[in-house]
Enzyme design. Structure first.
Site, short mmCIF file in Angstrom:
data_model
loop_
_atom_site.label_atom_id
_atom_site.label_comp_id
_atom_site.label_asym_id
_atom_site.label_seq_id
_atom_site.Cartn_x
_atom_site.Cartn_y
_atom_site.Cartn_z
N CYS A 105 0.85 -1.19 0.00
CA CYS A 105 0.00 0.00 0.00
C CYS A 105 0.88 1.24 0.00
O CYS A 105 1.87 1.30 0.74
CB CYS A 105 -0.89 -0.03 1.24
N HIS A 147 -9.09 -3.95 -2.35
CA HIS A 147 -8.09 -3.22 -1.55
C HIS A 147 -8.45 -1.74 -1.46
O HIS A 147 -8.46 -1.15 -0.38
CB HIS A 147 -6.70 -3.40 -2.17
N GLU A 148 -8.77 -1.13 -2.61
CA GLU A 148 -9.10 0.30 -2.61
C GLU A 148 -10.45 0.55 -1.95
O GLU A 148 -10.63 1.56 -1.26
CB GLU A 148 -9.08 0.86 -4.04
N HIS A 151 -10.17 0.97 1.66
CA HIS A 151 -9.74 2.31 2.08
C HIS A 151 -10.93 3.24 2.32
O HIS A 151 -10.92 4.02 3.27
CB HIS A 151 -8.82 2.94 1.03
#
EC number: 3.5.1.88
Length: 196
Positions: A105, A147-148, A151
């Protein structure tokens, strides 16, 4: 404009992003800056919280993965040129048997760990035109999306690893929080905000 990437330990990385509307101030410029920042840091994805904005936007471009000769030719083809902006995204389904991939990341430099995720994801989102769409993605594209997406939900990939692995990287995470790391891209750190 290249923006500084927020480092691990900054509270903005733990906030659930707020949905935005088409009249969000400087939206096109914000998205363009996110892409420029991502490319400058050699990333394949970047979420708004990583540039200090607690809103539901992330951008991805999986082209760098398309050169991986270990991947099947059809997946390499899918990855090449896959560039997308996700606004107000909501994952509605994740399916399949979880598989492991070594993730990193931009907000957590020099830390990489194997993370298990489902291989297929169904996601509702808007692109810059704010027309809602639902799509299904799989493989590495699905992984980058997950993954994003994490966030914008205030979740980091380090939350998905074992407690033993977390203990092993604790010193690295503390150093990042304190700004004791060097990257070739601009970063800002939580400790610097406290007068460090």
């Amino acid at each position: 404009m290249i923006l500084p990437i927020v480092g691990y330990g900054d509270p903005v990385l733990r906030k659930v992003g707020t949905a935005i509307t088409p009249d969000y101030p400087n939206l096109k410029e914000t998205i363009a800056n996110m892409y420029e920042t991502m490319y400058n840091a050699y990333g394949v994805g970047l979420a708004a919280p990583q540039v200090g904005l607690p809103i539901r936007i992330f951008v991805i471009d999986t082209t760098p993965f398309s050169d991986d000769e270990d991947l099947p030719a059809d997946e390499q083809k899918d990855l090449k040129g896959f560039k997308r902006t996700f606004i107000n995204a909501k994952i509605v389904k994740e399916e399949g048997e979880e598989w492991s991939f070594n993730e990193g990341c931009l907000s957590i430099p020099d830390v990489r760990e194997d993370v298990y995720r489902k291989p297929t994801v169904t996601i509702e989102y808007c692109e810059e035109d704010f027309v809602m769409k639902t799509e299904v993605f799989d493989g590495l594209i699905a992984r980058v999306i997950q993954h994003e997406y994490d966030h914008i939900e205030g979740v980091l990939f380090t939350d998905k690893i074992s407690s033993l692995k977390k203990r092993l990287i604790q010193k690295k995470l503390k150093n990042i929080t304190e700004g004791k790391t060097f990257q070739e891209y601009r970063m800002k750190f939580a400790a610097a905000k406290k007068g460090r």
